[in-house]
Write a protein that holds these residues in place. Sequence first.
Motif, PDB file in Angstrom:
ATOM      1  N   LYS A 132       0.834  -1.209   0.000  1.00  0.00           N
ATOM      2  CA  LYS A 132       0.000   0.000   0.000  1.00  0.00           C
ATOM      3  C   LYS A 132       0.866   1.255   0.000  1.00  0.00           C
ATOM      4  O   LYS A 132       0.558   2.231  -0.692  1.00  0.00           O
ATOM      5  CB  LYS A 132      -0.914  -0.001   1.220  1.00  0.00           C
ATOM      6  N   VAL A 133       1.961   1.227   0.771  1.00  0.00           N
ATOM      7  CA  VAL A 133       2.837   2.394   0.855  1.00  0.00           C
ATOM      8  C   VAL A 133       3.479   2.682  -0.500  1.00  0.00           C
ATOM      9  O   VAL A 133       3.539   3.840  -0.939  1.00  0.00           O
ATOM     10  CB  VAL A 133       3.913   2.187   1.937  1.00  0.00           C
ATOM     11  N   ARG A 134       3.946   1.637  -1.171  1.00  0.00           N
ATOM     12  CA  ARG A 134       4.573   1.854  -2.483  1.00  0.00           C
ATOM     13  C   ARG A 134       3.575   2.445  -3.469  1.00  0.00           C
ATOM     14  O   ARG A 134       3.911   3.339  -4.250  1.00  0.00           O
ATOM     15  CB  ARG A 134       5.130   0.530  -3.019  1.00  0.00           C
ATOM     16  N   GLY A 135       2.348   1.955  -3.419  1.00  0.00           N
ATOM     17  CA  GLY A 135       1.318   2.531  -4.284  1.00  0.00           C
ATOM     18  C   GLY A 135       1.046   3.980  -3.948  1.00  0.00           C
ATOM     19  O   GLY A 135       0.851   4.825  -4.824  1.00  0.00           O
ATOM     20  N   GLY A 136       1.062   4.287  -2.636  1.00  0.00           N
ATOM     21  CA  GLY A 136       0.849   5.659  -2.213  1.00  0.00           C
ATOM     22  C   GLY A 136       1.969   6.574  -2.660  1.00  0.00           C
ATOM     23  O   GLY A 136       1.732   7.730  -3.037  1.00  0.00           O
ATOM     24  N   ILE A 137       3.207   6.075  -2.634  1.00  0.00           N
ATOM     25  CA  ILE A 137       4.349   6.882  -3.080  1.00  0.00           C
ATOM     26  C   ILE A 137       4.215   7.227  -4.559  1.00  0.00           C
ATOM     27  O   ILE A 137       4.474   8.362  -4.976  1.00  0.00           O
ATOM     28  CB  ILE A 137       5.670   6.136  -2.800  1.00  0.00           C
ATOM     29  N   GLU A 138       3.780   6.263  -5.358  1.00  0.00           N
ATOM     30  CA  GLU A 138       3.563   6.530  -6.785  1.00  0.00           C
ATOM     31  C   GLU A 138       2.499   7.600  -6.981  1.00  0.00           C
ATOM     32  O   GLU A 138       2.642   8.502  -7.819  1.00  0.00           O
ATOM     33  CB  GLU A 138       3.151   5.243  -7.503  1.00  0.00           C
ATOM     34  N   ASP A 139       1.436   7.514  -6.200  1.00  0.00           N
ATOM     35  CA  ASP A 139       0.342   8.485  -6.298  1.00  0.00           C
ATOM     36  C   ASP A 139       0.777   9.861  -5.784  1.00  0.00           C
ATOM     37  O   ASP A 139       0.429  10.906  -6.349  1.00  0.00           O
ATOM     38  CB  ASP A 139      -0.844   7.974  -5.492  1.00  0.00           C
ATOM     39  N   LEU A 140       1.568   9.858  -4.714  1.00  0.00           N
ATOM     40  CA  LEU A 140       1.956  11.102  -4.066  1.00  0.00           C
ATOM     41  C   LEU A 140       2.803  11.983  -4.968  1.00  0.00           C
ATOM     42  O   LEU A 140       2.699  13.219  -4.918  1.00  0.00           O
ATOM     43  CB  LEU A 140       2.717  10.786  -2.774  1.00  0.00           C
ATOM     44  N   GLY A 141       3.641  11.359  -5.803  1.00  0.00           N
ATOM     45  CA  GLY A 141       4.532  12.136  -6.670  1.00  0.00           C
ATOM     46  C   GLY A 141       3.798  13.152  -7.520  1.00  0.00           C
ATOM     47  O   GLY A 141       4.317  14.241  -7.788  1.00  0.00           O
ATOM     48  N   GLY A 142       2.577  12.837  -7.925  1.00  0.00           N
ATOM     49  CA  GLY A 142       1.804  13.746  -8.755  1.00  0.00           C
ATOM     50  C   GLY A 142       0.941  14.708  -7.977  1.00  0.00           C
ATOM     51  O   GLY A 142       0.230  15.534  -8.563  1.00  0.00           O
ATOM     52  N   LYS A 143       0.985  14.623  -6.654  1.00  0.00           N
ATOM     53  CA  LYS A 143       0.124  15.458  -5.810  1.00  0.00           C
ATOM     54  C   LYS A 143       0.907  16.539  -5.059  1.00  0.00           C
ATOM     55  O   LYS A 143       0.334  17.254  -4.250  1.00  0.00           O
ATOM     56  CB  LYS A 143      -0.603  14.576  -4.788  1.00  0.00           C
ATOM     57  N   LEU A 144       2.199  16.640  -5.329  1.00  0.00           N
ATOM     58  CA  LEU A 144       3.019  17.636  -4.629  1.00  0.00           C
ATOM     59  C   LEU A 144       2.885  18.983  -5.307  1.00  0.00           C
ATOM     60  O   LEU A 144       3.059  19.100  -6.522  1.00  0.00           O
ATOM     61  CB  LEU A 144       4.482  17.203  -4.628  1.00  0.00           C
ATOM     62  N   SER A 145       2.595  20.018  -4.515  1.00  0.00           N
ATOM     63  CA  SER A 145       2.432  21.354  -5.092  1.00  0.00           C
ATOM     64  C   SER A 145       2.627  22.408  -4.020  1.00  0.00           C
ATOM     65  O   SER A 145       2.664  22.108  -2.817  1.00  0.00           O
ATOM     66  CB  SER A 145       1.034  21.506  -5.716  1.00  0.00           C
ATOM     67  N   ALA A 146       2.706  23.651  -4.453  1.00  0.00           N
ATOM     68  CA  ALA A 146       2.808  24.763  -3.512  1.00  0.00           C
ATOM     69  C   ALA A 146       1.521  24.951  -2.725  1.00  0.00           C
ATOM     70  O   ALA A 146       1.507  25.649  -1.709  1.00  0.00           O
ATOM     71  CB  ALA A 146       3.154  26.047  -4.260  1.00  0.00           C
ATOM     72  N   ALA A 147       0.440  24.322  -3.177  1.00  0.00           N
ATOM     73  CA  ALA A 147      -0.844  24.423  -2.483  1.00  0.00           C
ATOM     74  C   ALA A 147      -1.119  23.196  -1.614  1.00  0.00           C
ATOM     75  O   ALA A 147      -2.228  23.029  -1.097  1.00  0.00           O
ATOM     76  CB  ALA A 147      -1.968  24.589  -3.502  1.00  0.00           C
ATOM     77  N   GLY A 148      -0.110  22.337  -1.426  1.00  0.00           N
ATOM     78  CA  GLY A 148      -0.344  21.071  -0.751  1.00  0.00           C
ATOM     79  C   GLY A 148      -0.103  21.045   0.739  1.00  0.00           C
ATOM     80  O   GLY A 148      -0.127  19.975   1.355  1.00  0.00           O
ATOM     81  N   GLY A 149       0.106  22.199   1.356  1.00  0.00           N
ATOM     82  CA  GLY A 149       0.402  22.229   2.785  1.00  0.00           C
ATOM     83  C   GLY A 149      -0.696  21.666   3.654  1.00  0.00           C
ATOM     84  O   GLY A 149      -0.436  20.947   4.624  1.00  0.00           O
ATOM     85  N   GLU A 150      -1.944  21.962   3.323  1.00  0.00           N
ATOM     86  CA  GLU A 150      -3.065  21.470   4.127  1.00  0.00           C
ATOM     87  C   GLU A 150      -3.215  19.964   3.988  1.00  0.00           C
ATOM     88  O   GLU A 150      -3.505  19.261   4.970  1.00  0.00           O
ATOM     89  CB  GLU A 150      -4.357  22.177   3.703  1.00  0.00           C
ATOM     90  N   ASP A 151      -3.039  19.433   2.772  1.00  0.00           N
ATOM     91  CA  ASP A 151      -3.113  17.985   2.577  1.00  0.00           C
ATOM     92  C   ASP A 151      -2.018  17.278   3.362  1.00  0.00           C
ATOM     93  O   ASP A 151      -2.237  16.186   3.896  1.00  0.00           O
ATOM     94  CB  ASP A 151      -2.995  17.645   1.091  1.00  0.00           C
ATOM     95  N   PHE A 152      -0.837  17.884   3.426  1.00  0.00           N
ATOM     96  CA  PHE A 152       0.246  17.307   4.216  1.00  0.00           C
ATOM     97  C   PHE A 152      -0.132  17.264   5.689  1.00  0.00           C
ATOM     98  O   PHE A 152       0.087  16.247   6.366  1.00  0.00           O
ATOM     99  CB  PHE A 152       1.539  18.109   4.029  1.00  0.00           C
ATOM    100  N   CYS A 153      -0.689  18.353   6.201  1.00  0.00           N
ATOM    101  CA  CYS A 153      -1.082  18.403   7.611  1.00  0.00           C
ATOM    102  C   CYS A 153      -2.067  17.295   7.948  1.00  0.00           C
ATOM    103  O   CYS A 153      -1.973  16.665   9.007  1.00  0.00           O
ATOM    104  CB  CYS A 153      -1.691  19.761   7.947  1.00  0.00           C
TER     105      CYS A 153
END
Length: 408
Positions: A132-153
């Motif tokens: 599951k983690v490896r799949g999440g890492i693949e998905d996460l790469g496309g979700k990183l942005s300057a607007a992603g601070g709240e999603d990170f929290c």
Amino acid sequence: MIGQTSFTVVAGGTVTTPKGFRAGGVYCGIKKVERNDLGAIVCDVPADAAGVFTTNVVMAAPLAVTKESLAKEGKLQAMLVNSGNANACTGEQGDRDARDMRASFAAALGVPEHYVGVTSTGVIGVPMPMEKVRGGIEDLGGKLSAAGGEDFCQAIMTTDLVKKSVCVELTVNGKPVYVAGAAKGSGMIHPNMATMLGFITTDAAFQPGCLQSLLSSATDVTFNMITVDGDTSTNDMVVAMASGLAGNEPLSPNHPDWADYAAAFRFVSETLAKEIARDGEGATKLIEVNVVGAGSDYDARAIAKTIVGSNLVKSAVYGSDANWGRIIAAAGRAGVPINPNTVDIRLGGITVLRQSAPLPFDEAAAKAYLDGKEVTIHVDLHGGAGKATAWGCDLTYDYVKINASYRT
């Protein structure tokens, strides 16, 4: 406690506000509830980095991996974080999984492995679901942005009820510089650097070693001065990353703007620490304990933290009971010398003890004060120049309910 001086709070600012940072979060299935459980902060350049870590000798595998990354060059370009699983007490497999997470994310970003740190928070002793983690890492790469601070929290929260984030702006060498932070923590909180994770980003440039010394000194008087339940986690850590993209002359104690920057950095750390204490599991009140007149700052810290961590004091605050006897008793067992005959205690503005002798006070007014959401206890020992502030929360029935069924 410090006030704002040379900096301003940035409304809506996050860990991505400093130049060069992106962040994001996704749900990959570690948690039973569908809420972000994998997140990352990424810098466009290798950032100067510093860290402080749990003093619990039972340390989770990801912390050892992150310490190893930091030791290589003192730089990080990314921090990968999961919630829902601590990857602690998981043996050799846990170590392999932490390294696998680092390698997989480094490959996804195209950076050297030692530029990636990893950390985890959640249940101890459960193997990490790496597919599951490896799949999440693949998905996460496309979700990183300057607007992603709240999603990170959201991705770093476990039993937290609220996101914890702050950002300030100040001027260094005439250039705008930002310091921002995010944190998680509400239970197993008794840092000695519970489960507590902190992430600080800044676009300031530093002289070698100065970011680490600043983080260590700020942690001593902020994150290390909070307690919820007296338990130091296997996973506590705070990491700071400095992109250096603000264009200032590198900061050091000799820099003319060092004091202003250090105040801003401490404000970010203190704000996050207080939010962790305020959000303690089951808590209804934030407790602040100010101790003055101790033999040294070290003594004052020990006394303040003992008082704010006392289950009897915490219970009395929950019940709005002005039981000052519990406060002086806690001060007396802190393991540092005090004169038992010269102690003053105030609850807010209400003096209840002077020179260790009780004073008549309005019980109704004291109860009304203790009914509030923030309670400040002042202790003057009249024994020296040492002073300190600690933060915690009240002890409620809900704390027991939450922790009686944490795994289920």
